[in-house]
Motif scaffolding. Structure first.
Motif, mmCIF file in Angstrom:
data_model
loop_
_atom_site.group_PDB
_atom_site.id
_atom_site.type_symbol
_atom_site.label_atom_id
_atom_site.label_comp_id
_atom_site.label_asym_id
_atom_site.label_seq_id
_atom_site.Cartn_x
_atom_site.Cartn_y
_atom_site.Cartn_z
ATOM 1 N N MET A 170 0.824 -1.211 0.000
ATOM 2 C CA MET A 170 0.000 0.000 0.000
ATOM 3 C C MET A 170 0.860 1.263 0.000
ATOM 4 O O MET A 170 0.479 2.277 -0.559
ATOM 5 C CB MET A 170 -0.942 0.038 1.219
ATOM 6 N N SER A 171 2.022 1.209 0.643
ATOM 7 C CA SER A 171 2.803 2.444 0.716
ATOM 8 C C SER A 171 3.715 2.618 -0.498
ATOM 9 O O SER A 171 4.069 3.733 -0.848
ATOM 10 C CB SER A 171 3.634 2.469 2.002
ATOM 11 N N GLN A 172 4.094 1.508 -1.156
ATOM 12 C CA GLN A 172 5.078 1.630 -2.229
ATOM 13 C C GLN A 172 4.516 1.420 -3.640
ATOM 14 O O GLN A 172 5.038 1.970 -4.596
ATOM 15 C CB GLN A 172 6.212 0.602 -2.024
ATOM 16 N N LEU A 173 3.490 0.558 -3.765
ATOM 17 C CA LEU A 173 3.039 0.221 -5.122
ATOM 18 C C LEU A 173 1.647 0.751 -5.456
ATOM 19 O O LEU A 173 1.390 1.163 -6.584
ATOM 20 C CB LEU A 173 3.039 -1.311 -5.322
ATOM 21 N N LEU A 174 0.738 0.688 -4.493
ATOM 22 C CA LEU A 174 -0.653 1.015 -4.828
ATOM 23 C C LEU A 174 -1.126 2.298 -4.153
ATOM 24 O O LEU A 174 -2.323 2.513 -3.982
ATOM 25 C CB LEU A 174 -1.567 -0.175 -4.457
ATOM 26 N N CYS A 175 -0.181 3.146 -3.745
ATOM 27 C CA CYS A 175 -0.580 4.415 -3.109
ATOM 28 C C CYS A 175 -0.946 5.422 -4.212
ATOM 29 O O CYS A 175 -0.590 5.252 -5.379
ATOM 30 C CB CYS A 175 0.562 4.953 -2.250
ATOM 31 N N GLN A 176 -1.657 6.463 -3.796
ATOM 32 C CA GLN A 176 -2.151 7.460 -4.746
ATOM 33 C C GLN A 176 -1.030 8.037 -5.620
ATOM 34 O O GLN A 176 -1.167 8.124 -6.836
ATOM 35 C CB GLN A 176 -2.841 8.578 -3.936
ATOM 36 N N SER A 177 0.119 8.388 -4.980
ATOM 37 C CA SER A 177 1.170 9.058 -5.765
ATOM 38 C C SER A 177 1.748 8.103 -6.823
ATOM 39 O O SER A 177 2.054 8.508 -7.943
ATOM 40 C CB SER A 177 2.277 9.568 -4.850
ATOM 41 N N LYS A 178 1.866 6.826 -6.476
ATOM 42 C CA LYS A 178 2.409 5.867 -7.453
ATOM 43 C C LYS A 178 1.407 5.678 -8.602
ATOM 44 O O LYS A 178 1.789 5.640 -9.773
ATOM 45 C CB LYS A 178 2.679 4.525 -6.749
ATOM 46 N N ILE A 179 0.131 5.586 -8.257
ATOM 47 C CA ILE A 179 -0.896 5.400 -9.304
ATOM 48 C C ILE A 179 -0.881 6.615 -10.239
ATOM 49 O O ILE A 179 -0.925 6.485 -11.459
ATOM 50 C CB ILE A 179 -2.291 5.209 -8.659
ATOM 51 N N GLU A 180 -0.763 7.806 -9.640
ATOM 52 C CA GLU A 180 -0.751 9.024 -10.467
ATOM 53 C C GLU A 180 0.505 9.107 -11.333
ATOM 54 O O GLU A 180 0.478 9.675 -12.416
ATOM 55 C CB GLU A 180 -0.852 10.267 -9.579
ATOM 56 N N SER A 181 1.590 8.498 -10.853
ATOM 57 C CA SER A 181 2.824 8.580 -11.646
ATOM 58 C C SER A 181 2.680 7.822 -12.975
ATOM 59 O O SER A 181 3.487 8.002 -13.879
ATOM 60 C CB SER A 181 4.023 8.044 -10.845
ATOM 61 N N PHE A 182 1.655 6.976 -13.098
ATOM 62 C CA PHE A 182 1.441 6.244 -14.352
ATOM 63 C C PHE A 182 0.324 6.850 -15.214
ATOM 64 O O PHE A 182 -0.105 6.229 -16.187
ATOM 65 C CB PHE A 182 1.133 4.771 -14.057
ATOM 66 N N THR A 183 -0.104 8.071 -14.870
ATOM 67 C CA THR A 183 -1.154 8.726 -15.662
ATOM 68 C C THR A 183 -0.721 8.860 -17.125
ATOM 69 O O THR A 183 -1.484 8.560 -18.049
ATOM 70 C CB THR A 183 -1.439 10.134 -15.077
ATOM 71 N N GLY A 184 0.535 9.304 -17.325
ATOM 72 C CA GLY A 184 1.052 9.512 -18.683
ATOM 73 C C GLY A 184 1.094 8.193 -19.450
ATOM 74 O O GLY A 184 0.756 8.144 -20.643
ATOM 75 N N LEU A 185 1.474 7.130 -18.769
ATOM 76 C CA LEU A 185 1.549 5.813 -19.419
ATOM 77 C C LEU A 185 0.162 5.388 -19.920
ATOM 78 O O LEU A 185 -0.009 4.935 -21.051
ATOM 79 C CB LEU A 185 2.074 4.813 -18.390
ATOM 80 N N ARG A 186 -0.860 5.560 -19.053
ATOM 81 C CA ARG A 186 -2.220 5.161 -19.460
ATOM 82 C C ARG A 186 -2.686 6.010 -20.638
ATOM 83 O O ARG A 186 -3.292 5.512 -21.583
ATOM 84 C CB ARG A 186 -3.189 5.298 -18.270
ATOM 85 N N ARG A 187 -2.375 7.309 -20.597
ATOM 86 C CA ARG A 187 -2.801 8.221 -21.669
ATOM 87 C C ARG A 187 -2.139 7.815 -22.986
ATOM 88 O O ARG A 187 -2.789 7.694 -24.021
ATOM 89 C CB ARG A 187 -2.412 9.649 -21.283
ATOM 90 N N GLU A 188 -0.830 7.581 -22.903
ATOM 91 C CA GLU A 188 -0.066 7.230 -24.103
ATOM 92 C C GLU A 188 -0.571 5.915 -24.707
ATOM 93 O O GLU A 188 -0.751 5.804 -25.913
ATOM 94 C CB GLU A 188 1.399 7.073 -23.671
ATOM 95 N N ALA A 189 -0.827 4.933 -23.837
ATOM 96 C CA ALA A 189 -1.319 3.642 -24.337
ATOM 97 C C ALA A 189 -2.673 3.835 -25.007
ATOM 98 O O ALA A 189 -2.954 3.242 -26.054
ATOM 99 C CB ALA A 189 -1.426 2.649 -23.186
ATOM 100 N N PHE A 190 -3.527 4.695 -24.415
ATOM 101 C CA PHE A 190 -4.834 4.897 -25.044
ATOM 102 C C PHE A 190 -4.686 5.616 -26.384
ATOM 103 O O PHE A 190 -5.384 5.301 -27.350
ATOM 104 C CB PHE A 190 -5.810 5.663 -24.131
ATOM 105 N N LEU A 191 -3.743 6.580 -26.447
ATOM 106 C CA LEU A 191 -3.573 7.321 -27.712
ATOM 107 C C LEU A 191 -3.229 6.379 -28.861
ATOM 108 O O LEU A 191 -3.695 6.563 -29.984
ATOM 109 C CB LEU A 191 -2.461 8.370 -27.559
#
Ligand code: HEM
Length: 511
Positions: free
Chosen positions: A132-153
């Motif tokens: 919860m503190s290293q992999l699935l916390c809010q900041s880590k999830i947000e750090s992959f926003t660009g990855l999700r956007r790019e994959a969708f593009l």
């Protein structure tokens, strides 16, 4: 007669004696929950249908919301109402916070060295905190926003070409590839690679963990391996270990070449390797340092669970929702109207917009209500003898919470409980995070899903983009009501006929 058959008959006879001599209906004079009478050896296994959540709901209508079955030698309690779920998952959560271990978790999850099947106690707490503190916390999830956007593009471009050519596509395959890309990049820092058949191996892990294994229910028959599961598991565990070891070695070599990378953009393997390194340094400095070490097997088990947890669940939920939208054009139109008014047709959806999309939120909740991907959650096990509502639940009983039955209970959801009608959530403060026991797609309590936030972002983001960027029609001659909604049981319950053919039309003003 072969020695194997003689041995099987002998074992069955000895096993039968046990169940004929020990009465079922009560234990030490204490009343067990009601349920159908079990047969010797197999207990009530013969009553499990191919879609157990449906068969168990029908049995619960006869025997009640706290019902007892014996599956092989395993005493099993089925919980089928929201009130009963609250008792088991909230009031007595600590009692039912264990998980039963089976052959599959032993062979393919490194003797349960991850989180999902590890024993409830200090080790599980340590792992949960770490995840919860290293992999699935809010900041880590947000750090992959660009990855999700790019994959969708990149999917967007493919879909735009299909739209321009008026092609019919299988949206299921496209969403599957998208979720795979997002998952593997986030966890492993790379896409699928046909060379090592990552996808094939993960699919087999999921299918074996979700499969019914006779050896877990009738251990007497385990050594005979009648279903061939033990052989498959042993073979698979070797392939998994080779694959996971290669992944770790490749990351270690890359880290040596490049030095430590920027921690906000590390994939899950990097994060876990850094933690291991830190841990090893601390342990050397202080012999009494930590009760738990992070070994390679822990990392491998966690990575497998993260891949399994991320992929099938989000993919299956998106597909169920998409199928429901095609069957209910009124709802699809309403959703697109919301997207048009909140986002506007001049731009794509961004993750920061998701919180403003109230109708989308209701659509996703409605989809989780009708199609929870884990209709029986993940089994729990009682850690001690308990009495609930006057029923005695012995230690080591297996607990199955029928979230699917609760989601379709007409006393909670009215007579239209089987209908896809997102408006039922208007003015109702019901969320999916395990606080409201009438809607439990992620379970609840200590063993509730740690990936809720990541799962919700992925599902909402992909659905919002698909519905905002395109209009969707069925191929000519096909009607929404004919879309096959038959379920197929597994670790995640998805559509049995996984193809979903549709024709996209681009609807944004740019591009
Ligand atoms: C739509 C997405 C998802 C759904 C519907 C879902 C559903 C569930 C359910 C029903 C459980 C069992 C809860 C219980 O027994 O009370 C669970 C547990 C779990 N899930 Fe998820 N999940 C999703 C996404 C994820 C993601 C993205 C991850 C990780 C990357 C994840 C990792 C886990 C793990 C590790 C457990 C076991 C927790 C434990 O035993 O302590 N899940 N999930």
């Amino acid at each position: 007669m072969s020695p194997t058959i003689i041995l099987a008959i002998l074992l069955i006879f000895l096993g039968s004696l046990r169940y004929i001599l020990i009465p079922y209906a009560s234990k030490n004079g204490r009343k067990l929950p009601p349920g159908p009478r079990p047969l010797p050896i197999i207990g009530n296994l013969h009553m499990l249908t191919t879609l157990p959540h449906r068969g168990l709901r029908d049995l619960a209508l006869k025997y009640g919301p706290i019902m007892s079955l014996r599956l092989g030698h395993v005493r099993t309690v089925i919980v089928s109402s929201s009130e009963a779920a609250e008792l088991f998952l909230k009031k007595y959560d600590a009692v039912f916070a264990a998980r039963p271990r089976g052959q599959a978790s032993n062979y393919v999850l490194y003797s349960s060295k991850g989180l999902s099947f590890s024993e409830y106690g200090p080790y599980w707490r340590h792992m949960k905190k770490l995840i919860m503190s290293q992999l699935l916390c809010q900041s880590k999830i947000e750090s992959f926003t660009g990855l999700r956007r790019e994959a969708f593009l990149s999917l967007l471009e493919e879909l735009k070409s299909a739209a321009a050519a008026r092609e019919v596509i299988d949206i299921s395959g496209k969403v599957g590839e998208l979720i795979e890309t997002i998952t593997y990049r986030m966890i492993l820092g790379r896409g699928n690679d046909d060379k090592d058949d990552l996808k094939g191996i993960i699919n087999e892990v999921l299918s074996l963990i979700g499969a019914f294994n006779l050896a877990d229910y009738v251990p007497l028959l385990g050594p005979l391996d009648l279903q061939g599961q033990t052989r498959r598991l042993k073979k698979l565990s070797k392939r998994i270990d080779q694959l996971m070891e290669n992944i770790l070695v490749q990351h270690e070599q890359a880290r040596e070449r490049q030095g430590e990378c920027d921690s906000t953009h590390e994939d899950f393997v990097d994060v876990l390797l850094s933690l291991k390194k830190q841990h090893d340094i601390n342990s050397q400095a202080d012999d009494n340092h930590q009760a738990f070490t992070i070994e390679r097997d822990n990392i491998k088990a966690i990575l497998l669970e993260m891949m399994g947890g991320s992929f099938d669940t989000s993919f299956t939920t998106i597909l169920w929702t998409f199928a429901e939208l095609l069957r209910n054009p009124r709802v699809m139109k309403n959703l697109q109207a919301e997207l048009e008014s909140v986002i506007g047709t001049g731009k794509m959806v961004e993750e920061r917009d998701l919180g403003k999309l109230e109708y989308l939120d209701m659509v996703v909740k409605e989809s989780f209500r009708l199609h929870p991907v884990g209709p029986l959650l993940i089994p729990r096990e009682s850690r001690e003898d308990t009495t609930i509502e006057g029923y005695y639940i012995p230690k080591k009983s297996r607990i199955l919470v029928n979230a699917w039955a609760i989601g379709r209970d007409p006393s909670l959801w009215s007579q239209n409980a089987d209908e896809f009608y997102p408006e039922r959530f208007i003015g109702k403060d019901i969320d999916v995070r395990g606080h409201d026991f009438e809607l439990l797609p992620f379970g609840s309590g200590r063993r509730g899903c740690p990936g809720i936030q990541l799962g919700l972002v992925t599902v909402r983001f992909v659905l919002a983009q698909l519905l905002h960027c395109f209009n969707w029609e069925l191929p000519s001659g096909m009607e929404g009501k004919n879309i096959d909604m038959t379920e197929s049981f597994g670790l995640a319950v998805g559509r049995a006929n996984s193809d979903l053919l549709v024709k996209p039309t681009y609807r944004l003003l740019f591009g």
